[in-house]
Scaffold this motif. Structure first.
Motif, PDB file in Angstrom:
ATOM      1  N   VAL A  44       0.760  -1.192  -0.141  1.00  0.00           N
ATOM      2  CA  VAL A  44       0.018   0.004   0.088  1.00  0.00           C
ATOM      3  C   VAL A  44       1.143   1.275  -0.100  1.00  0.00           C
ATOM      4  CG1 VAL A  44      -1.783   1.171   1.210  1.00  0.00           C
ATOM      5  CG2 VAL A  44      -1.819  -1.052   1.182  1.00  0.00           C
ATOM      6  N   LEU A  45       2.130   1.123   0.628  1.00  0.00           N
ATOM      7  CA  LEU A  45       3.026   2.395   0.784  1.00  0.00           C
ATOM      8  C   LEU A  45       3.617   2.800  -0.598  1.00  0.00           C
ATOM      9  CD1 LEU A  45       4.212   4.541   2.649  1.00  0.00           C
ATOM     10  CD2 LEU A  45       6.046   2.752   3.106  1.00  0.00           C
ATOM     11  N   ALA A  46       3.977   1.543  -1.117  1.00  0.00           N
ATOM     12  CA  ALA A  46       4.459   1.550  -2.738  1.00  0.00           C
ATOM     13  C   ALA A  46       3.567   2.175  -3.713  1.00  0.00           C
ATOM     14  CB  ALA A  46       4.872   0.212  -2.866  1.00  0.00           C
ATOM     15  N   HIS A  47       2.374   1.756  -3.356  1.00  0.00           N
ATOM     16  CA  HIS A  47       1.139   2.202  -4.295  1.00  0.00           C
ATOM     17  C   HIS A  47       1.119   3.862  -4.183  1.00  0.00           C
ATOM     18  CE1 HIS A  47      -2.418   2.157  -6.784  1.00  0.00           C
ATOM     19  NE2 HIS A  47      -3.109   2.568  -5.931  1.00  0.00           N
ATOM     20  N   PHE A  48       1.268   4.131  -2.948  1.00  0.00           N
ATOM     21  CA  PHE A  48       0.723   5.676  -2.522  1.00  0.00           C
ATOM     22  C   PHE A  48       2.042   6.498  -3.063  1.00  0.00           C
ATOM     23  CE2 PHE A  48       1.944   8.950   0.202  1.00  0.00           C
ATOM     24  CZ  PHE A  48       0.717   9.743   0.089  1.00  0.00           C
ATOM     25  N   LYS A  49       3.220   5.887  -3.204  1.00  0.00           N
ATOM     26  CA  LYS A  49       4.518   6.544  -3.637  1.00  0.00           C
ATOM     27  C   LYS A  49       4.457   6.651  -5.096  1.00  0.00           C
ATOM     28  CE  LYS A  49       9.402   5.662  -3.903  1.00  0.00           C
ATOM     29  NZ  LYS A  49      10.482   4.867  -3.893  1.00  0.00           N
ATOM     30  N   GLN A  50       3.935   5.656  -5.895  1.00  0.00           N
ATOM     31  CA  GLN A  50       3.908   5.497  -7.154  1.00  0.00           C
ATOM     32  C   GLN A  50       2.742   6.551  -7.469  1.00  0.00           C
ATOM     33  OE1 GLN A  50       6.928   4.011  -7.695  1.00  0.00           O
ATOM     34  NE2 GLN A  50       5.778   4.272  -9.810  1.00  0.00           N
ATOM     35  N   SER A  64      12.544  10.142   1.017  1.00  0.00           N
ATOM     36  CA  SER A  64      12.851   9.808   2.052  1.00  0.00           C
ATOM     37  C   SER A  64      11.869   9.787   3.178  1.00  0.00           C
ATOM     38  CB  SER A  64      13.755  10.991   2.717  1.00  0.00           C
ATOM     39  OG  SER A  64      14.952  11.483   1.838  1.00  0.00           O
ATOM     40  N   ILE A  65      10.771  10.635   2.883  1.00  0.00           N
ATOM     41  CA  ILE A  65       9.457  10.438   3.897  1.00  0.00           C
ATOM     42  C   ILE A  65       8.929   9.020   3.551  1.00  0.00           C
ATOM     43  CG2 ILE A  65       7.231  11.292   4.064  1.00  0.00           C
ATOM     44  CD1 ILE A  65       8.108  14.050   3.228  1.00  0.00           C
ATOM     45  N   ILE A  66       8.713   8.479   2.515  1.00  0.00           N
ATOM     46  CA  ILE A  66       8.436   7.265   2.210  1.00  0.00           C
ATOM     47  C   ILE A  66       9.341   6.139   3.016  1.00  0.00           C
ATOM     48  CG2 ILE A  66       7.654   5.541   0.501  1.00  0.00           C
ATOM     49  CD1 ILE A  66       5.821   7.726   0.784  1.00  0.00           C
ATOM     50  N   SER A  67      10.599   6.315   2.869  1.00  0.00           N
ATOM     51  CA  SER A  67      11.411   5.285   3.429  1.00  0.00           C
ATOM     52  C   SER A  67      11.168   5.454   4.960  1.00  0.00           C
ATOM     53  CB  SER A  67      12.886   5.796   3.042  1.00  0.00           C
ATOM     54  OG  SER A  67      13.846   4.793   3.733  1.00  0.00           O
ATOM     55  N   LEU A  68      11.187   6.603   5.651  1.00  0.00           N
ATOM     56  CA  LEU A  68      10.947   6.726   6.911  1.00  0.00           C
ATOM     57  C   LEU A  68       9.665   5.898   7.263  1.00  0.00           C
ATOM     58  CD1 LEU A  68      12.236  10.493   7.754  1.00  0.00           C
ATOM     59  CD2 LEU A  68      13.304   8.236   8.345  1.00  0.00           C
ATOM     60  N   ALA A  69       8.486   6.060   6.576  1.00  0.00           N
ATOM     61  CA  ALA A  69       7.179   5.630   6.912  1.00  0.00           C
ATOM     62  C   ALA A  69       7.245   4.182   6.888  1.00  0.00           C
ATOM     63  CB  ALA A  69       6.118   6.228   5.851  1.00  0.00           C
ATOM     64  N   HIS A  81      -1.027   2.515   7.968  1.00  0.00           N
ATOM     65  CA  HIS A  81      -1.552   1.770   7.050  1.00  0.00           C
ATOM     66  C   HIS A  81      -3.029   1.941   6.698  1.00  0.00           C
ATOM     67  CE1 HIS A  81      -2.374  -3.050   5.964  1.00  0.00           C
ATOM     68  NE2 HIS A  81      -2.331  -2.134   5.061  1.00  0.00           N
ATOM     69  N   ALA A  82      -3.702   1.852   7.651  1.00  0.00           N
ATOM     70  CA  ALA A  82      -5.195   2.323   7.469  1.00  0.00           C
ATOM     71  C   ALA A  82      -5.526   3.405   6.876  1.00  0.00           C
ATOM     72  CB  ALA A  82      -6.021   2.378   9.040  1.00  0.00           C
ATOM     73  N   ARG A 128      -0.841  13.934   5.943  1.00  0.00           N
ATOM     74  CA  ARG A 128      -1.170  12.778   7.172  1.00  0.00           C
ATOM     75  C   ARG A 128       0.064  12.021   7.398  1.00  0.00           C
ATOM     76  NH1 ARG A 128      -7.016  10.551   6.181  1.00  0.00           N
ATOM     77  NH2 ARG A 128      -6.615   9.556   8.257  1.00  0.00           N
ATOM     78  N   VAL A 129       0.744  11.637   6.286  1.00  0.00           N
ATOM     79  CA  VAL A 129       1.988  10.807   6.237  1.00  0.00           C
ATOM     80  C   VAL A 129       2.896  11.485   7.168  1.00  0.00           C
ATOM     81  CG1 VAL A 129       4.021   9.826   5.079  1.00  0.00           C
ATOM     82  CG2 VAL A 129       1.549   9.352   4.402  1.00  0.00           C
ATOM     83  N   LYS A 130       3.107  12.816   6.727  1.00  0.00           N
ATOM     84  CA  LYS A 130       4.106  13.708   7.301  1.00  0.00           C
ATOM     85  C   LYS A 130       3.802  13.904   8.855  1.00  0.00           C
ATOM     86  CE  LYS A 130       4.946  16.474   3.376  1.00  0.00           C
ATOM     87  NZ  LYS A 130       5.140  17.761   2.813  1.00  0.00           N
ATOM     88  N   GLU A 131       2.473  14.046   9.072  1.00  0.00           N
ATOM     89  CA  GLU A 131       2.086  14.090  10.648  1.00  0.00           C
ATOM     90  C   GLU A 131       2.309  12.920  11.518  1.00  0.00           C
ATOM     91  OE1 GLU A 131      -1.839  15.499  10.160  1.00  0.00           O
ATOM     92  OE2 GLU A 131      -1.626  17.456   9.842  1.00  0.00           O
TER      93      GLU A 131
END
Length: 169
Positions: A44-50, A64-69, A81-82, A128-131
């Motif tokens: 799901v994270l990879a899909h969001f990134k794309q 970097s943000i996605i990697s930290l997530a 994840h939700a 929301r990911v950053k928060e």
């Protein structure tokens, strides 16, 4: 006077064209939704990134943000994840609502509405990911300070396209 009106019309058409290109890109990425394992955080994270990456001004910061997530654990990871699962489902629903617009008479305005809804959804999710990262790593941690230092426009999910014209004469 007519020349300036033509420039305004060209700029508006460029913005609409850029927005429609965004919808096409998102629709292509959304075609992977049916094979997406929504129960798998990494998928799901990879899909969001794309979905977001082409719209980011600073792709390295976004990566970097996605990697930290991806490194999050426990309840915060489950909560993120939700959120990301909900975003994937909402984008899929919004894009699915555009099916059949081409057969209708006023499809351009409807596609622009779909694009706006989809991009707003992605924009809210990126915030929301950053928060979630700032909350997870603590407000005073180096990672939280890094995430906070990222400009809000580092992932600007507004359509990009030519916007400046040279006025001759």
């Amino acid at each position: 006077m007519v020349f300036y009106a033509a420039l305004d019309m060209a700029a508006e058409l460029d913005a609409e064209n850029a927005t429609l290109r965004c919808v096409i890109y998102l629709q292509r990425e959304d075609m992977k939704f049916s094979s997406l394992d929504l129960s798998n955080f990494d998928d799901v994270l990879a899909h969001f990134k794309q979905m977001c990456l082409p719209f980011c001004n600073d792709t390295e910061k976004f990566k970097s943000i996605i990697s930290l997530a991806g490194e999050m654990e426990g309840q915060p990871r489950d909560e993120l994840h939700a959120v990301l699962r909900q975003v994937a489902e909402e984008i899929h629903r919004v894009l699915g609502s555009s099916m059949g617009y081409a057969d209708q008479g006023d499809s351009e305005d409807q596609f622009l509405d779909v694009a706006e809804d989809a991009l707003n959804c992605l924009n809210q999710a990126s915030v929301r990911v950053k928060e979630a990262l700032r909350s997870y790593h603590g407000v005073e941690s180096d990672l939280a300070k890094f995430v906070k230092s990222i400009n809000e426009d580092s992932c600007d999910l507004t359509p990009k396209g030519p916007s400046k014209y040279e006025v001759v004469g």
